[in-house]
Design a protein around this motif. Structure first.
Motif, mmCIF file in Angstrom:
data_model
loop_
_atom_site.group_PDB
_atom_site.id
_atom_site.type_symbol
_atom_site.label_atom_id
_atom_site.label_comp_id
_atom_site.label_asym_id
_atom_site.label_seq_id
_atom_site.Cartn_x
_atom_site.Cartn_y
_atom_site.Cartn_z
ATOM 1 N N LEU A 1 0.834 -1.207 0.000
ATOM 2 C CA LEU A 1 0.000 0.000 0.000
ATOM 3 C C LEU A 1 0.867 1.255 0.000
ATOM 4 C CD1 LEU A 1 -2.736 -0.735 2.705
ATOM 5 C CD2 LEU A 1 -2.932 -0.960 0.236
ATOM 6 N N GLY A 2 2.047 1.119 0.555
ATOM 7 C CA GLY A 2 2.926 2.280 0.748
ATOM 8 C C GLY A 2 2.785 2.762 2.183
ATOM 9 N N LEU A 3 3.901 2.853 2.904
ATOM 10 C CA LEU A 3 3.812 3.186 4.326
ATOM 11 C C LEU A 3 3.390 4.635 4.554
ATOM 12 C CD1 LEU A 3 6.686 1.186 6.030
ATOM 13 C CD2 LEU A 3 4.339 0.531 5.487
ATOM 14 N N LYS A 4 3.612 5.476 3.561
ATOM 15 C CA LYS A 4 3.184 6.875 3.717
ATOM 16 C C LYS A 4 1.668 6.920 3.878
ATOM 17 C CE LYS A 4 3.721 11.345 1.401
ATOM 18 N NZ LYS A 4 2.345 11.589 0.942
ATOM 19 N N ARG A 5 0.986 6.213 3.002
ATOM 20 C CA ARG A 5 -0.475 6.172 3.064
ATOM 21 C C ARG A 5 -0.943 5.540 4.375
ATOM 22 N NH1 ARG A 5 -4.214 2.407 -0.871
ATOM 23 N NH2 ARG A 5 -5.911 2.154 0.620
ATOM 24 N N VAL A 6 -0.316 4.403 4.731
ATOM 25 C CA VAL A 6 -0.728 3.699 5.945
ATOM 26 C C VAL A 6 -0.531 4.613 7.153
ATOM 27 C CG1 VAL A 6 -0.252 1.706 7.440
ATOM 28 C CG2 VAL A 6 -0.201 1.437 4.946
ATOM 29 N N TYR A 7 0.624 5.251 7.205
ATOM 30 C CA TYR A 7 0.909 6.143 8.342
ATOM 31 C C TYR A 7 -0.108 7.282 8.401
ATOM 32 C CZ TYR A 7 2.823 9.979 10.973
ATOM 33 O OH TYR A 7 2.938 11.012 11.848
ATOM 34 N N GLU A 8 -0.359 7.902 7.262
ATOM 35 C CA GLU A 8 -1.269 9.057 7.274
ATOM 36 C C GLU A 8 -2.672 8.656 7.723
ATOM 37 O OE1 GLU A 8 -0.756 10.712 3.388
ATOM 38 O OE2 GLU A 8 1.103 11.748 3.990
ATOM 39 N N ALA B 1 7.827 5.957 7.025
ATOM 40 C CA ALA B 1 6.950 6.694 6.108
ATOM 41 C C ALA B 1 7.610 8.012 5.706
ATOM 42 C CB ALA B 1 5.596 6.945 6.763
ATOM 43 N N GLU B 2 8.167 8.690 6.679
ATOM 44 C CA GLU B 2 8.776 9.991 6.380
ATOM 45 C C GLU B 2 10.007 9.847 5.492
ATOM 46 O OE1 GLU B 2 7.263 12.519 10.268
ATOM 47 O OE2 GLU B 2 9.344 11.811 10.211
ATOM 48 N N GLN B 3 10.693 8.722 5.647
ATOM 49 C CA GLN B 3 11.899 8.524 4.828
ATOM 50 C C GLN B 3 11.583 7.834 3.508
ATOM 51 O OE1 GLN B 3 14.498 6.401 7.474
ATOM 52 N NE2 GLN B 3 14.957 8.233 8.692
ATOM 53 N N ARG C 1 -6.060 7.572 21.641
ATOM 54 C CA ARG C 1 -4.774 6.967 21.961
ATOM 55 C C ARG C 1 -4.521 5.574 21.396
ATOM 56 N NH1 ARG C 1 -2.712 5.391 27.870
ATOM 57 N NH2 ARG C 1 -1.538 3.714 26.917
ATOM 58 N N HIS C 2 -5.585 4.787 21.244
ATOM 59 C CA HIS C 2 -5.410 3.463 20.636
ATOM 60 C C HIS C 2 -4.641 3.541 19.315
ATOM 61 C CE1 HIS C 2 -7.697 0.828 23.168
ATOM 62 N NE2 HIS C 2 -8.825 1.496 23.042
ATOM 63 N N TRP C 3 -4.812 4.660 18.629
ATOM 64 C CA TRP C 3 -4.286 4.785 17.274
ATOM 65 C C TRP C 3 -2.963 5.527 17.192
ATOM 66 C CZ3 TRP C 3 -5.808 2.349 12.934
ATOM 67 C CH2 TRP C 3 -7.046 1.692 12.972
ATOM 68 N N GLN C 4 -2.350 5.804 18.314
ATOM 69 C CA GLN C 4 -1.040 6.460 18.327
ATOM 70 C C GLN C 4 -0.114 5.761 17.322
ATOM 71 O OE1 GLN C 4 0.286 8.664 21.155
ATOM 72 N NE2 GLN C 4 1.845 8.972 19.562
ATOM 73 N N PRO C 5 0.352 6.458 16.297
ATOM 74 C CA PRO C 5 1.187 5.761 15.307
ATOM 75 C C PRO C 5 2.505 5.290 15.926
ATOM 76 C CG PRO C 5 0.455 7.901 14.474
ATOM 77 C CD PRO C 5 0.124 7.875 15.938
#
Ligand SMILES: NC(=O)c1ccc[n+]([C@@H]2O[C@H](COP(=O)([O-])OP(=O)(O)OC[C@H]3O[C@@H](n4cnc5c(N)ncnc54)[C@H](O)[C@@H]3O)[C@@H](O)[C@H]2O)c1
Length: 703
Positions: free
Chosen positions: A659-666, A689-691, A677-681
């Protein structure tokens, strides 16, 4: 070019030897070498016939998987095989070891095949999301007929030599020395002036299917359930169909198109990933392969409940005598009766001979006498999930067992270090987390405690291999790898239902993604009371400030434990496992939502998928960062083998990469903003994702 194919003469026969260790894979050097050696053989006036064989432990075991996806350097395999088939001198393949994939395709290009009795042939490509792409789907049906060819190509299982002989894939079983036997066979073919059997040029075996094209539809229907979601099995069928409907050369071209289609699909990438991930998982950087292991001759299991009986069967199935210790005669009788019933069911299906069933049953001995564990080389504790009980058992094991014994716990949520602290030998204590049903599920999480000795890990790993498990090393934390990740998946599934989805909708979305069942059907199958007890138990280590939906607890309070009580998230008719949506659950959910001031809404399928699966990825990232899992692919192996994550999607971490970690992270960050808080990345997810990186770029924390 490396000299990986040799030619020499043996009497009137030219012998072509493929010598590309370890498994004679069809690298470009081997392909080119075969062409050269064939030319030499044809030019050699003294050679009346040719033999192709493999040096070392096997014939050509297959393609060079590492060449997949790279531009092909000629000659391609079809060309090599075409030249062999066109040879005016008879060419005989001499098979030993495993002639798989491209190896079998080379053999099918030969005019005759001899094999030693221990050889195996087959087309495992489908298991990598591919199909035989060098004539296998065109030649095999021409050799043995459409239906048996479909069985071999679509299922991908190896075929032992005797069966291959009966089917007509192998012409002769060679007794004794393969080379001598094959040379003799080749000389005989030449002396008798037997016709050159060019499989590509013969059509007779296709005639039956030509007049009955329904055979393909029938086969397709037959595999539909098992192969649900997979591309390759259906492409294999299409390729064999092309053998029947098209002339040979056009069939070869069609096969190539279908092969490329599979190769370029995300599925084959996922399945190849899974294949390598399983091999990689057995490598533990600080426990090298030459770590000494203790010899395991006898085993013991403490507790004959749901897990204990199944674990004992694992040992018996591998021929290891096992003593099962119970607290009460009643529990022991019940446990052993389940074991006997399981064996009888397998025997009834014809998958176990009566003699073998007897032998295995006899290897399992039940007792109430704890002293009986005294000479066991390994003990697996599978008593109640209660720290007090476990510590008492381990203290007793410490007093009773021999110094070299491995003391393993099957706990799913408790602290392995605390359990080990009940003994004076924490180095010998390890977690072996089997999955239920333990005699069926192939996954084993091996849990390394803070003081577990390397020798203990290596021994547990060797034992896991012996009992046929796919194993992964996990660090010691609440839920280890698999269940720790699952907690978020189940939590979101329940929240989604509170917010307005139904259990049936959530289950359908997860099923359509490719899991065998969704979270609610799975919970009903596993039993809701298990988690309920854990939640109530003092030893439960999850932070208390994170809310869970109260619905599951309320179901349990009403005695709705799932399938075993005829009701859970669904209701069940007597004797049936089919989940039926239940208005009572709907009412319970609505009441719970109201209490929390939730306005229920229509929830979309996409949201369901994201909210159920992203928690796996996010928690997986934490698990990596903490060093609980050694590598992302280990997590994938656990989900493929323990939780039914569809193999054609590679596992949760591989899936997130696609999927791409950028998308997953966002998306996770967005849920964090709206759901708390459950969803704290996970920090690692954010960093990758940033890199612009993927999990596959993660090389460990160095911890
Ligand atoms: N059930 C699962 O799906 C599952 C999966 C993985 C791990 N586990 C873990 O496996 C362990 C066993 O779980 P289970 O589901 O088989 O439980 P269970 O309740 O079915 O069986 C436990 C058995 O242990 C026996 N027992 C209790 N104390 C004993 C003692 N001191 N000596 C001998 N026998 C004793 C009980 O009589 C009972 O038969 C637990 O730690 C559990 O967390 C369970």
């Amino acid at each position: 070019m490396a000299d990986v194919v040799h030619y020499e003469r043996d009497g009137a026969v030219g012998v072509i030897t493929v010598d590309n260790p370890p498994v004679n894979a069809l690298s470009v050097e081997v392909r080119a070498g075969l062409v050269d050696a064939l030319a030499r053989g044809l030019a050699d006036a003294g050679a009346a016939a040719l033999v192709i064989l493999g040096a070392g432990r096997t014939f050509i075991a297959g393609a060079d998987i590492r060449e997949f996806g790279k531009p092909l350097t000629p000659p391609d395999l079809n060309e090599v095989i075409g030249r062999i088939e066109a040879s005016p001198k008879p060419v005989i393949a001499a098979l030993h070891g495993t002639a798989l994939g491209g190896g079998l395709e080379v053999a099918l290009g030969c005019h005759y095949r001899g094999a030693v009795v221990s050889a195996q042939v087959g087309f495992p490509e489908v298991k990598l999301g591919l199909l035989p792409g060098a004539g296998g789907t065109q030649r095999l049906p021409r050799l043995i007929g459409v239906e048996p060819a479909l069985e071999i190509i679509v299922r991908g299982d190896p075929v032992p030599a005797l069966k291959a002989h009966a089917l007509g894939i192998v012409d002769e079983i060679v007794p004794g020395d393969l080379r001598a036997g094959a040379v003799e066979f080749a000389a005989r073919v030449a002396a008798e002036k037997r016709p050159l059997r060019k499989i590509g040029a013969s059509d007779e075996k296709l005639l039956a299917a030509r007049s009955n094209p329904a055979v393909f539809e029938t086969f397709r229907t037959g595999i539909e359930r098992q192969a649900r979601g997979y591309l390759a099995p259906f492409k294999c069928i299409e390729a064999v169909q092309a053998a029947v409907t098209l002339p040979f050369d056009a069939g070869l071209r069609r096969e190539r198109e279908l092969f490329v289609e599979c190769l370029l699909s995300p599925q084959s990438r996922a399945q190849i990933h899974a294949f390598f991930a399983e091999r990689e998982a057995t490598k533990i950087p600080d426990v090298p392969k030459d770590t000494p292991v203790r010899l395991i001759k006898t085993a013991a299991v403490i507790g004959a409940g749901t897990m204990g009986g199944g674990i004992a069967m694992n040992f018996a199935n591998a021929g290891i005598p096992v003593t099962v210790v119970e607290a009460t005669a009643e529990a022991l009788d019940r446990g052993l009766a389940v074991v006997r019933k399981n064996y009888a069911a397998t025997a009834e299906k014809g998958r176990l001979s009566p003699a073998e069933m007897e032998r295995r049953t006899a290897l399992i001995r039940g007792t109430l006498d704890f002293q009986a564990v005294a000479d066991a080389d390994v003990v697996v504790e599978a008593v109640f999930e209660d720290m007090g009980v476990k510590k008492e058992v381990f203290a007793k094991l410490d007093r009773t067992c021999t110094a070299g014994a491995i003391l393993a716990t099957n706990t799913s949520t408790l602290d392995v270090d605390e359990i080990a602290s009940a003994t004076a030998r924490p180095g010998s204590v390890i977690g072996t987390h089997f999955f239920s049903p333990a005699n069926v599920m192939r996954l084993l999480e091996i849990v390394r405690g803070a003081r577990t000795a390397k020798e203990t890990i290596a021994t547990a790993a060797e034992l896991a291999r012996r009992i046929g498990k796919v194993w992964v090393l996990a660090g010691n934390c609440d839920g280890f790898i698999g269940n720790r990740m699952l907690a978020g998946y189940l939590r979101e599934a329940e929240f989604l239902v509170e917010e307005g989805a139904t259990p049936a909708q959530v289950d359908r979305v997860i099923y359509d993604f490719g899991f065998p069942m969704g979270p609610f059907a799975m919970s009903d199958l596993a039993g809701l009371d298990v988690g309920w007890r854990i939640r109530k138990g003092k030893a439960h280590r999850r932070p208390k400030d994170l809310r869970d939906s109260p619905v599951a607890d309320r179901l349990c309070e009403q005695g709705r434990f799932g399938q075993k009580t005829g009701a859970g998230w669904y209701r069940y008719e007597k004797g049936s496992r089919t989940p039926i949506p239940d208005p009572e659950v709907e009412a319970l959910v609505a009441a719970s939502a109201k209490e929390q001031g939730l306005t229920r809404r229509a929830v979309g399928d996409e949201e369901i998928l994201a909210r159920c699966l992203y928690p796996l990825v996010n928690e997986g990232a934490r698990i990596l960062e903490e060093g609980i899992a050694l590598r992302p692919s280990d997590i994938d192996v656990i989900y493929l083998h323990g939780y039914g994550f569809p193999r054609y999607r590679g596992g949760p971490m591989f899936w997130a990469d696609t999927l791409g970690l950028k998308r997953v992270y966002e998306e996770i960050a967005a849920y964090h903003r709206t759901h708390g808080r459950h969803w704290q990345p996970a920090p690692l997810l954010r960093t990758l994702a940033e890199q612009g990186q993927s999990f596959r770029d993660f090389k460990g924390t160095g911890a």
